[in-house]
Scaffold this motif. Structure first.
Motif, mmCIF file in Angstrom:
data_model
loop_
_atom_site.group_PDB
_atom_site.id
_atom_site.type_symbol
_atom_site.label_atom_id
_atom_site.label_comp_id
_atom_site.label_asym_id
_atom_site.label_seq_id
_atom_site.Cartn_x
_atom_site.Cartn_y
_atom_site.Cartn_z
ATOM 1 N N UNK A 58 0.839 -1.209 0.000
ATOM 2 C CA UNK A 58 0.000 0.000 0.000
ATOM 3 C C UNK A 58 0.869 1.252 0.000
ATOM 4 N N UNK A 59 1.895 1.257 0.843
ATOM 5 C CA UNK A 59 2.781 2.427 0.932
ATOM 6 C C UNK A 59 3.523 2.649 -0.384
ATOM 7 N N UNK A 60 4.038 1.568 -0.988
ATOM 8 C CA UNK A 60 4.790 1.717 -2.229
ATOM 9 C C UNK A 60 3.912 2.255 -3.355
ATOM 10 N N UNK A 61 2.670 1.786 -3.418
ATOM 11 C CA UNK A 61 1.770 2.291 -4.457
ATOM 12 C C UNK A 61 1.317 3.721 -4.147
ATOM 13 N N UNK A 62 1.115 4.027 -2.866
ATOM 14 C CA UNK A 62 0.726 5.396 -2.496
ATOM 15 C C UNK A 62 1.844 6.384 -2.819
ATOM 16 N N UNK A 63 3.079 5.949 -2.641
ATOM 17 C CA UNK A 63 4.230 6.808 -2.960
ATOM 18 C C UNK A 63 4.530 6.828 -4.459
ATOM 19 N N UNK A 64 3.834 6.011 -5.231
ATOM 20 C CA UNK A 64 4.103 5.849 -6.664
ATOM 21 C C UNK A 64 5.569 5.461 -6.888
ATOM 22 N N UNK A 65 5.982 4.425 -6.174
ATOM 23 C CA UNK A 65 7.361 3.950 -6.300
ATOM 24 C C UNK A 65 7.646 3.579 -7.754
ATOM 25 N N UNK A 66 8.806 3.941 -8.279
ATOM 26 C CA UNK A 66 9.089 3.703 -9.709
ATOM 27 C C UNK A 66 9.104 2.235 -10.118
ATOM 28 N N UNK A 67 9.245 1.308 -9.163
ATOM 29 C CA UNK A 67 9.256 -0.105 -9.519
ATOM 30 C C UNK A 67 7.898 -0.778 -9.353
ATOM 31 N N UNK A 68 6.884 -0.014 -8.949
ATOM 32 C CA UNK A 68 5.560 -0.621 -8.806
ATOM 33 C C UNK A 68 5.022 -0.982 -10.186
ATOM 34 N N UNK A 69 4.166 -1.991 -10.236
ATOM 35 C CA UNK A 69 3.546 -2.398 -11.489
ATOM 36 C C UNK A 69 2.089 -1.948 -11.473
ATOM 37 N N UNK A 70 1.756 -1.042 -12.371
ATOM 38 C CA UNK A 70 0.397 -0.509 -12.437
ATOM 39 C C UNK A 70 0.038 -0.250 -13.897
ATOM 40 N N UNK A 71 -1.270 -0.231 -14.184
ATOM 41 C CA UNK A 71 -1.719 0.059 -15.531
ATOM 42 C C UNK A 71 -1.205 -0.968 -16.531
ATOM 43 N N UNK A 72 -0.630 -0.466 -17.619
ATOM 44 C CA UNK A 72 -0.128 -1.349 -18.671
ATOM 45 C C UNK A 72 1.010 -2.232 -18.183
ATOM 46 N N UNK A 73 1.729 -1.774 -17.152
ATOM 47 C CA UNK A 73 2.871 -2.539 -16.640
ATOM 48 C C UNK A 73 2.456 -3.814 -15.907
ATOM 49 N N UNK A 74 1.157 -3.950 -15.593
ATOM 50 C CA UNK A 74 0.700 -5.195 -14.964
ATOM 51 C C UNK A 74 0.902 -6.393 -15.879
ATOM 52 N N UNK A 75 1.004 -6.133 -17.177
ATOM 53 C CA UNK A 75 1.267 -7.219 -18.127
ATOM 54 C C UNK A 75 2.640 -7.845 -17.901
ATOM 55 N N UNK A 76 3.517 -7.112 -17.209
ATOM 56 C CA UNK A 76 4.856 -7.624 -16.941
ATOM 57 C C UNK A 76 4.845 -8.744 -15.905
ATOM 58 N N UNK A 77 3.709 -8.941 -15.228
ATOM 59 C CA UNK A 77 3.590 -10.055 -14.285
ATOM 60 C C UNK A 77 3.580 -11.406 -15.002
ATOM 61 N N UNK A 78 3.338 -11.383 -16.295
ATOM 62 C CA UNK A 78 3.449 -12.618 -17.072
ATOM 63 C C UNK A 78 4.928 -12.934 -17.255
ATOM 64 N N UNK A 79 5.417 -14.053 -16.727
ATOM 65 C CA UNK A 79 6.859 -14.322 -16.738
ATOM 66 C C UNK A 79 7.438 -14.371 -18.145
ATOM 67 N N UNK A 80 8.572 -13.728 -18.317
ATOM 68 C CA UNK A 80 9.324 -13.797 -19.559
ATOM 69 C C UNK A 80 10.250 -15.011 -19.479
#
Length: 490
Positions: A223-245
């Protein structure tokens, strides 16, 4: 840190500024986290022992051994991800860092779930294979089943904290480790005894407090990392990165497994030596057990410094700042000599006073434990230097040589000395096996650091030189084709 990652010094940047001060400030929160974890285990053991007796304490000891082996198995995966993230952050390539986080997080969590399900199903077979005493078996079963439920959250919290350290932040992990520990310590007696509005769960209450502490802490840190908008958080289009490469996952696994095996090697050696110690009777075993507990604290500064060196060196490798790598290693060795040396000196000066906290002052085991400390404790200064050298070479992706060195020095030399020299010097062989192993590991680690090919290795190749603009595309990380499993000299 922002998307462009400008050249000026950034929050979490370990590639500029004074090396000794930066390293120390980064290592202190890591050291604090290690101390909190050890205190957590010790205090919880007190609650279980006082409220539920020796059988319950035996049950938690057996269950915690299983937990340690599980955490050791996935530890290496987390370390590999940490080094990859640190190199990407050092190269100022946040899209690549996020891709590493996405692939590693999914794999890490899925493996943890598999461990949890299999552990729940085969809990009796696991405990029987450890030779758990019959009177402790039902208690161990109740405790371990809840611990298996907690494993995914425990591993996820560990993963988030190690990734943050790779990104140069060791303070946030310390804060949320403290939250988990405080919740665990406070809830333990309440859930064991059913104090106030809490149900009386017995030994299951101790495991439940761990589950609650870890779950609350991992949810809070996210919650804190997303509230701070941490640069390594996965949100929006970046959630697709949860699919393992697949290619990136291959790097993480091939580099992570040898690092996890290092913990297994150390555990196997410790269990082997403990088995030999037990053959000399309960007095010697008790003395050694107390000495080993004190050694856990002696080694904490070296472990914290090693973690700091690994993150710092990896960022500088990613940034192409090879001019700083040697100075980082030298600073780590210096801090280890000062901090570990100070703890060893304090133990030598006040050994009997410290030992009397665990044993009655008239116990003959105090003399044995004091002698063990005199013979062996100084060797952890040498092993601390080895840890720093390992952390430095690991930052480039050289993970097999440290594993081979540990197998030789810890499994072969230490346990071999303890076993075969008993016929010559008796039980002294057990205590002097630690210096023998530490000297061997330091000589081999120093030789590899000086002459090995680790400087030519990279977890991800083709980093830009310092000052060159990074590739900020979201495609395949650079140099992926070069990431075959390392050869024997790496």
């Amino acid at each position: 840190m922002d998307e462009k990652m400008p050249a000026r010094r950034r929050t979490g940047d370990l590639t500029s500024g004074p090396i000794p001060r930066t390293l120390l400030m980064f290592a202190l929160p890591v050291l604090g986290s290690n101390v909190l974890q050890s205190l957590n285990g010790s205090i919880n053991a007190v609650w279980v022992g006082r409220f539920l007796g020796e059988s319950a304490l035996t049950a938690t000891s057996n269950a915690n051994l299983v937990l340690f082996l599980i955490l050791g198995t996935v530890f290496g995966i987390g370390m590999a991800a940490t080094i990859l993230v640190a190199q990407s952050v050092g190269a100022r390539d946040l899209p690549e860092a996020r891709q590493i986080v996405g692939t590693s997080a999914t794999f890490f969590f899925l493996v943890s779930v598999v461990f949890a399900v299999c552990g729940w199903i085969w809990v009796d077979a696991i405990l029987n294979s450890l030779g758990t005493p019959a009177d402790a078996l039902p208690l161990a079963r109740s405790y371990l089943r809840i611990i298996f439920v907690a494993v995914p959250m425990m591993n996820l919290l560990s993963f988030v904290m190690t990734v943050l350290r790779g990104a140069g932040d060791s303070r946030t992990p310390f804060i949320f480790m403290a939250l988990a520990v405080v919740l665990d310590i406070v809830l333990n007696p309440l859930l064991i005894r059913g104090i106030g509005p809490f149900p009386e769960l017995g030994i299951a209450g101790s495991a439940t407090s761990t589950l609650i502490g870890q779950t609350v802490s991992v949810i809070a840190i996210l919650i804190v990392l997303y509230a701070r908008k941490h640069p390594l958080r996965l949100a929006g289009a970046n959630l697709a990165l949860l699919r393992p490469d697949p290619a990136l996952l291959r790097i993480v696994v091939f580099k992570g497994v040898p690092m996890g095996l290092q913990m297994i090697v150390i555990s196997v050696a410790a269990l082997t030596v403990m088995g030999i110690v037990n053959s000399y009777g309960s007095q010697v075993a008790a003395a050694y057990g107390i000495a080993a507990q004190l050694w856990t604290y002696i080694q904490m500064p070296a472990l914290a410094i090693g973690a700091a060196v690994s993150s710092m060196a990896a960022q500088n490798v990613g940034a192409g700042r090879w001019d700083r790598i040697g100075r980082i290693a030298a600073s780590g060795v210096g801090f280890n000599l000062v901090l570990t040396g100070a703890l060893v000196a304090l133990l030598w000066l006040f050994d009997r006073s410290i030992l009397s906290l665990f044993l009655s002052s008239d116990s003959a085991a105090i003399d044995v434990a004091a002698h063990i400390n005199t013979a062996a404790s100084w060797s952890f200064i040498l092993f601390g230097i080895t840890i720093v050298l390992f952390a430095t070479v690991r930052a480039t992706g050289a993970v097999m040589p440290p594993l081979v060195i540990l197998v030789i020095s810890v499994l072969i030399v230490r346990t071999g000395f303890a076993y075969f020299m008993r016929g010559v010097i008796g039980e002294e062989a057990l205590w002097w096996s630690f210096p023998a192993g530490s000297i061997t590991s330091l000589v081999l680690a120093a030789a590899y650091y000086r002459f090995g090919g680790w400087r030519s290795l990279h977890m991800i190749e083709n980093r830009p030189a310092a000052g060159e603009p990074p590739d900020t595309g979201l495609g395949v990380p650079r140099g992926r084709a070069n990431m075959a499993p390392e050869t024997p000299n790496g």
